[in-house]
Design an enzyme around this catalytic site. Structure first.
Site, short mmCIF file in Angstrom:
data_model
loop_
_atom_site.label_atom_id
_atom_site.label_comp_id
_atom_site.label_asym_id
_atom_site.label_seq_id
_atom_site.Cartn_x
_atom_site.Cartn_y
_atom_site.Cartn_z
N PHE A 17 1.60 -8.27 1.72
CA PHE A 17 2.98 -8.10 2.20
C PHE A 17 3.99 -8.23 1.04
CE2 PHE A 17 1.94 -9.83 6.78
CZ PHE A 17 1.24 -8.67 7.06
N PRO A 18 3.75 -7.58 -0.10
CA PRO A 18 4.69 -7.69 -1.22
C PRO A 18 6.08 -7.15 -0.88
CG PRO A 18 3.16 -5.88 -1.61
CD PRO A 18 2.65 -6.62 -0.41
N LEU A 19 6.11 -6.25 0.12
CA LEU A 19 7.40 -5.67 0.53
C LEU A 19 7.86 -6.27 1.86
CD1 LEU A 19 6.57 -1.91 -0.27
CD2 LEU A 19 7.91 -3.52 -1.65
N GLY A 20 7.16 -7.28 2.33
CA GLY A 20 7.53 -7.92 3.60
C GLY A 20 6.60 -7.51 4.74
N GLY A 21 5.69 -6.56 4.50
CA GLY A 21 4.71 -6.19 5.51
C GLY A 21 5.33 -5.45 6.68
N PHE A 22 5.04 -5.96 7.89
CA PHE A 22 5.48 -5.24 9.09
C PHE A 22 7.00 -5.32 9.27
CE2 PHE A 22 0.99 -6.26 10.01
CZ PHE A 22 0.52 -4.95 10.13
N PRO A 65 9.79 -5.05 6.64
CA PRO A 65 10.18 -4.94 5.22
C PRO A 65 11.37 -5.83 4.86
CG PRO A 65 9.58 -2.79 6.07
CD PRO A 65 9.52 -3.74 7.25
N LEU A 66 11.32 -6.36 3.64
CA LEU A 66 12.33 -7.31 3.15
C LEU A 66 13.73 -6.75 3.28
CD1 LEU A 66 10.61 -8.26 -0.24
CD2 LEU A 66 11.00 -9.81 1.70
N TYR A 76 -9.65 -2.31 8.99
CA TYR A 76 -8.50 -1.41 9.14
C TYR A 76 -8.98 -0.16 9.87
CZ TYR A 76 -6.41 -4.38 5.48
OH TYR A 76 -5.94 -5.44 4.74
#
Ligand code: NAP
Length: 290
Positions: free
Chosen positions: A213-218, A220-221, A63
């Protein structure tokens, strides 16, 4: 202040961590490449996380590269005794920011040393071997050579515990036959549930599953069912997505990423969110409508 202890704890290697952690990938510059726009803001996110009770931070020396680990060190070193920093190896960055597989014994050795130097530690508590046989996601193939190299670094005392990332169930099985695997880190969230069976089998063996990506990553969900449930609960969709993961299985450890203190606080508040059976049923429909 949010009480993270509400969500309970789980074993991660030789340590017990709260089920709500933090993923540091968003602290580097755009595209996870180069320095962040505002270094002080990045330092503030890490300090706020630890002040709020987070005791599990996920990172990688890829990173930035190096940038995120250097920011973690500047923000938090000397580290609190209860803090577990989990890093990963298996990729390096190209001059334009590409993610390049780097799995030879030499590659893995130099990545472990980069992590040790940039984090300022003598031993890495948990290192995930991130498999990258295919750019699109987990792909079958033996991991014996790569895992053997990491096990050698473990025997040398540079790595305490080993996890696997971006792997298939078969690769987890192969890894577990070779050594103790303390966690698995794969893509999983409300809308991507390929690992449902793997999560249940790891839970039965007491092994942590750490969804990236719990929130959808790049991207978001986004889903009307998620927004509806959030509205009914007076919560945000991101909070509901995290609360659902916590309900999904007791071996799931959260590492949502953010570069903002405001989003961090919002995410941590999901620890207080109770999802009714009705809300769980409505959220299940997101998966079945994929
Ligand atoms: N093993 C692997 O291959 C792998 C791959 C990817 C990631 N990871 C790890 O998993 C961690 C989590 O994944 P991730 O950070 O990529 O993705 P994520 O947690 O699914 O989502 C992060 C994204 O959501 C936004 N966000 C966070 N909280 C928000 C909120 N409350 N409201 C609105 N937007 C919000 C963030 O933007 P803001 O910065 O603006 O908040 C960022 O764009 C990473 O940090 C990394 O440690 C591992």
């Amino acid at each position: 202040m949010t009480h993270l202890s509400k969500v309970g704890t789980f074993q991660l290697g030789g340590r017990t961590v709260k089920r709500f952690g933090y993923g540091a990938m968003q602290l580097a510059g755009p595209g996870v490449f180069g320095p962040p726009k505002d270094r002080n803001a990045a330092l503030a996110v890490l300090r706020e996380a630890v002040k709020s009770g987070v005791d599990h931070i996920d990172t990688s020396d890829a990173y930035g590269p190096h940038v995120t680990n250097q920011i973690i060190r500047e923000a938090l070193h000397p580290y609190p005794k209860d803090l577990v920093i989990v890093t990963k190896v298996g990729a390096t960055r190209g001059p334009q920011g590409s993610w390049d597989p780097a799995f030879s014994a030499e590659d893995l050795t130099s990545q472990v040393h980069d992590n040790l130097r940039n984090l300022g530690v003598d031993t890495l508590e948990v290192v995930n071997l991130r498999i990258m046989f295919n750019a699109l996601g987990p792909a079958e193939g033996s991991i014996e050579a790569q895992l053997s190299s990491l096990m050698k670094l473990q025997r040398e005392g540079k790595v305490r515990h080993i996890g696997l990332s971006n792997v298939t169930a078969k690769q987890v099985e192969e890894g577990r036959a070779m050594t103790e695997i303390v966690c698995v880190q794969n893509l999983y969230n409300l809308a991507h549930r390929h690992d449902d069976a793997l999560i249940d089998s790891l839970a039965a063996s007491g092994i942590a599953y750490v969804p990236f990506f719990p929130l959808g990553g790049f991207s978001p969900l986004q889903s009307s069912a998620l927004s509806d449930v959030a509205r009914q609960l007076g919560a945000t969709p991101m909070q509901v997505a995290l609360a659902w993961l916590l309900r999904r299985s007791p071996n799931i450890l959260l590492i949502p990423g953010t570069s903002s203190v405001e989003h961090l606080r919002e995410n941590l508040a999901a620890a207080e969110l109770e999802l009714s059976e009705g809300a769980m049923k409505a959220l299940e429909r997101i998966t079945s409508s994929r």
